[in-house]
Design a protein around this motif. Structure first.
Motif, PDB file in Angstrom:
ATOM      1  N   GLN A   1       0.821  -1.212   0.000  1.00 14.46           N
ATOM      2  CA  GLN A   1       0.000   0.000   0.000  1.00 14.46           C
ATOM      3  C   GLN A   1       0.852   1.257   0.000  1.00 14.46           C
ATOM      4  O   GLN A   1       0.523   2.238  -0.675  1.00 14.46           O
ATOM      5  N   ARG A   2       1.960   1.236   0.739  1.00 14.68           N
ATOM      6  CA  ARG A   2       2.857   2.389   0.718  1.00 14.68           C
ATOM      7  C   ARG A   2       3.497   2.565  -0.655  1.00 14.68           C
ATOM      8  O   ARG A   2       3.769   3.692  -1.072  1.00 14.68           O
ATOM      9  N   HIS A   3       3.722   1.469  -1.359  1.00 15.79           N
ATOM     10  CA  HIS A   3       4.261   1.557  -2.721  1.00 15.79           C
ATOM     11  C   HIS A   3       3.251   2.232  -3.644  1.00 15.79           C
ATOM     12  O   HIS A   3       3.625   3.052  -4.499  1.00 15.79           O
TER      13      HIS A   3
ATOM     14  N   GLY B   1       4.076   5.769  -5.295  1.00 18.61           N
ATOM     15  CA  GLY B   1       4.267   5.662  -6.737  1.00 18.61           C
ATOM     16  C   GLY B   1       3.125   6.189  -7.567  1.00 18.61           C
ATOM     17  O   GLY B   1       3.325   6.579  -8.720  1.00 18.61           O
ATOM     18  N   ILE B   2       1.912   6.234  -7.011  1.00 21.71           N
ATOM     19  CA  ILE B   2       0.736   6.622  -7.798  1.00 21.71           C
ATOM     20  C   ILE B   2      -0.055   7.738  -7.122  1.00 21.71           C
ATOM     21  O   ILE B   2      -0.199   8.835  -7.675  1.00 21.71           O
ATOM     22  N   LEU B   3      -0.563   7.481  -5.934  1.00 22.24           N
ATOM     23  CA  LEU B   3      -1.518   8.402  -5.323  1.00 22.24           C
ATOM     24  C   LEU B   3      -0.910   9.750  -4.978  1.00 22.24           C
ATOM     25  O   LEU B   3      -1.570  10.788  -5.117  1.00 22.24           O
ATOM     26  N   SER B   4       0.352   9.763  -4.522  1.00 22.76           N
ATOM     27  CA  SER B   4       0.972  11.035  -4.149  1.00 22.76           C
ATOM     28  C   SER B   4       1.243  11.919  -5.358  1.00 22.76           C
ATOM     29  O   SER B   4       1.544  13.107  -5.192  1.00 22.76           O
ATOM     30  N   ARG B   5       1.157  11.381  -6.553  1.00 19.02           N
ATOM     31  CA  ARG B   5       1.405  12.155  -7.776  1.00 19.02           C
ATOM     32  C   ARG B   5       0.125  12.725  -8.390  1.00 19.02           C
ATOM     33  O   ARG B   5       0.180  13.381  -9.431  1.00 19.02           O
ATOM     34  N   ILE B   6      -0.999  12.460  -7.766  1.00 16.44           N
ATOM     35  CA  ILE B   6      -2.281  12.966  -8.255  1.00 16.44           C
ATOM     36  C   ILE B   6      -2.643  14.214  -7.447  1.00 16.44           C
ATOM     37  O   ILE B   6      -2.740  14.145  -6.220  1.00 16.44           O
ATOM     38  N   PRO B   7      -2.843  15.358  -8.075  1.00 15.15           N
ATOM     39  CA  PRO B   7      -3.128  16.596  -7.322  1.00 15.15           C
ATOM     40  C   PRO B   7      -4.496  16.548  -6.659  1.00 15.15           C
ATOM     41  O   PRO B   7      -5.485  16.171  -7.292  1.00 15.15           O
TER      42      PRO B   7
ATOM     43  N   LEU C   1     -13.021   1.081   2.056  1.00 11.10           N
ATOM     44  CA  LEU C   1     -11.752   1.733   2.347  1.00 11.10           C
ATOM     45  C   LEU C   1     -11.457   1.574   3.837  1.00 11.10           C
ATOM     46  O   LEU C   1     -12.197   2.099   4.668  1.00 11.10           O
ATOM     47  N   PRO C   2     -10.404   0.848   4.218  1.00 12.55           N
ATOM     48  CA  PRO C   2     -10.152   0.586   5.643  1.00 12.55           C
ATOM     49  C   PRO C   2      -9.492   1.775   6.338  1.00 12.55           C
ATOM     50  O   PRO C   2      -8.534   2.355   5.830  1.00 12.55           O
ATOM     51  N   GLN C   3     -10.027   2.147   7.493  1.00 16.63           N
ATOM     52  CA  GLN C   3      -9.426   3.208   8.291  1.00 16.63           C
ATOM     53  C   GLN C   3      -8.229   2.621   9.039  1.00 16.63           C
ATOM     54  O   GLN C   3      -8.392   1.848   9.964  1.00 16.63           O
ATOM     55  N   GLY C   4      -7.040   2.987   8.608  1.00 20.67           N
ATOM     56  CA  GLY C   4      -5.810   2.447   9.173  1.00 20.67           C
ATOM     57  C   GLY C   4      -4.805   2.078   8.107  1.00 20.67           C
ATOM     58  O   GLY C   4      -3.615   1.917   8.399  1.00 20.67           O
ATOM     59  N   ALA C   5      -5.242   1.969   6.852  1.00 19.77           N
ATOM     60  CA  ALA C   5      -4.330   1.681   5.751  1.00 19.77           C
ATOM     61  C   ALA C   5      -3.658   2.975   5.285  1.00 19.77           C
ATOM     62  O   ALA C   5      -4.303   4.031   5.252  1.00 19.77           O
ATOM     63  N   PRO C   6      -2.375   2.950   4.909  1.00 19.75           N
ATOM     64  CA  PRO C   6      -1.688   4.186   4.485  1.00 19.75           C
ATOM     65  C   PRO C   6      -2.261   4.808   3.219  1.00 19.75           C
ATOM     66  O   PRO C   6      -2.099   6.004   2.997  1.00 19.75           O
ATOM     67  N   THR C   7      -2.938   4.018   2.385  1.00 20.96           N
ATOM     68  CA  THR C   7      -3.510   4.555   1.147  1.00 20.96           C
ATOM     69  C   THR C   7      -4.883   5.183   1.354  1.00 20.96           C
ATOM     70  O   THR C   7      -5.352   5.943   0.494  1.00 20.96           O
TER      71      THR C   7
END
Length: 442
Positions: free
Chosen positions: A172-174, A178-184, A282-288
């Protein structure tokens, strides 16, 4: 040609790119070898069909065509003339929407490439994604992908913390880096976003004539797996890849988790929670989860921002907390405005917590997320006095006497609370820091 083959081929042409009418007509004309007169109206109906959704699945487009009266009428009239001149062949490719074309995302066009991107085998990838929901029926905790912690709320409801186990958390951190942090994200969102905070969330509302605060119930579990997979399809990933990415970021809570909670008198509460968490969510506790929650709320943020501008108001959101503020004109219609906000949220699939809706005018204490903002941002006096008393008692009696909640690292707990005060009001934070430095830690 068989009607089923025509359905699948035409549907593939629809989802093969952007959904403008002219582009759809051009693709269909190339596929069918002729610009049939009924293609234009069909393309217009399809554009209207997808206007309320984002990047539909191939199966959804097939169902649309199957029930479209105009398409069936054209087939009955010209079935002996229609033929497929150009089949869509070759491997699936990245097909982002126009807004996502400039995002620097890794190109992953097959399940094999996705497994290689994670450093997994295909079998391991399918196990972690668990698209068939096998983990929901597993009784052994060793076969579960998450650790579970149930936290009762003062209202009687339940909050479930779902912490992924180390290997899944690494995947999930990958995805996050790699993907989610690049989406504005949307400009109105302030929760879980780098460079934004509670302070940036409340600053636009300082000194306003009236502030409207609203809250959403069951924020994280309200996002279903289908909604998460749509985000990845929107960024351009082929449907099988998007499904697996969404599966890794979603979870279906096993049934036996609720059997360990509470007593028989809590049956209704356990049953409601089980219904809420039994489907992939969507689980509360997952980094994504925080980043995906902001992306899934993007369209609602756009609609609410437009509504606020039309009413001469300002809008910000921090996770499930929504804030609107404006002048005297906005204050005269704020109750009716809140009704429009609730209608938009319900249309977007959210559950409004009406008991927490507050209209705060200048004559009362205006506060958001534990911050007072009538004239300037400030911490609540009761919270400041309580923390100051705790620090003073730590100096006089020792920190162990004040750790009544048995924090594993009481010093870090106090430093975190002081950091919040320092962020909101540096002068008060400096006074607390001076007391903290006098504590004798063993």
């Amino acid at each position: 040609m068989p009607f089923s083959s025509l359905l699948r081929t035409v549907a593939a042409s629809f989802v093969a790119g952007e959904t403008t009418t002219e582009e759809i007509i051009a693709r269909l004309s190339s596929t069918l070898g002729r610009r049939w007169r009924w293609l234009g109206p069909l393309a217009q109906r399809y554009v209207k069909f997808v206007s309320a959704r984002t990047r539909p699945r191939h199966s959804e487009v097939v169902q649309f065509l199957r029930h479209d009266a105009g398409f069936r009428r054209a087939w009955s009239r010209h079935k002996n003339e229609i033929s497929i001149e150009q089949w869509l062949s070759g491997p699936a490719q990245m097909q982002p929407v126009t807004a996502a074309a400039g995002w620097d995302l890794p190109a992953i066009e097959s399940i094999g490439e996705l497994a290689a991107w994670f450093g997994l085998t295909v079998s391991e990838l399918l196990w972690f994604a668990d698209l068939k929901g096998l983990g929901y029926r597993q009784k052994s905790e060793k076969l579960h992908h998450y650790h579970y912690r149930i936290l009762p709320k003062p209202s009687g409801e339940i909050r479930l913390i779902e912490a992924p186990k180390p290997r899944l958390r690494e995947l999930q951190r990958h995805i996050l880096s790699g993907i989610l942090s690049r989406i504005p994200p949307h400009p109105a969102g302030h929760g879980f976003i780098k460079g934004r905070s509670i302070k940036t969330f409340v600053l636009p509302h300082v000194g306003q004539h009236v502030i409207l605060r609203m809250d959403l119930r069951h924020f994280f579990p309200s996002f279903r797996a289908a909604r998460i997979q749509t985000i990845f399809r929107t960024t351009g990933y082929p449907e099988p890849v998007a499904d697996l990415l969404g599966g890794i970021c979603a979870n279906c809570t096993p049934r036996d988790v609720w059997n360990k909670y509470g007593s028989e008198s809590d049956y209704d509460c356990r049953w409601q929670a089980r219904v809420l968490y039994c489907r992939p969510h969507l689980p509360q506790g997952a980094p994504t989860s925080p980043a995906l929650a902001n992306l899934c709320t993007y369209r609602a943020d756009c609609r609410l921002s437009g509504l606020a501008r039309s009413a001469g108001a300002r809008f910000t959101r921090s996770a499930d907390d929504l804030a609107f503020s404006g002048g005297a004109d906005f204050g005269r219609h704020v109750e009716r405005f809140s009704t429009h906000v609730a209608a938009i949220l319900l249309e977007e699939g959210f559950d409004v917590h009406y008991r927490k809706t507050r209209v705060m005018r200048q004559g009362v204490r205006q506060h958001l997320a534990g911050v007072v903002l009538n004239q300037h941002v400030n911490v609540m006096r009761a919270d400041f006095d309580r923390l100051k008393a705790t620090l003073t008692n730590c100096v006089r009696l020792g920190p162990k006497s004040q750790n009544r909640e048995s924090h594993s690292s009481f010093r870090s707990h106090l430093e975190g609370r002081m950091a919040f005060v320092e962020m909101i009001n540096p002068a008060k934070g400096k006074r607390l820091r001076a007391i903290f430095d006098q504590i004798h830690w063993e």
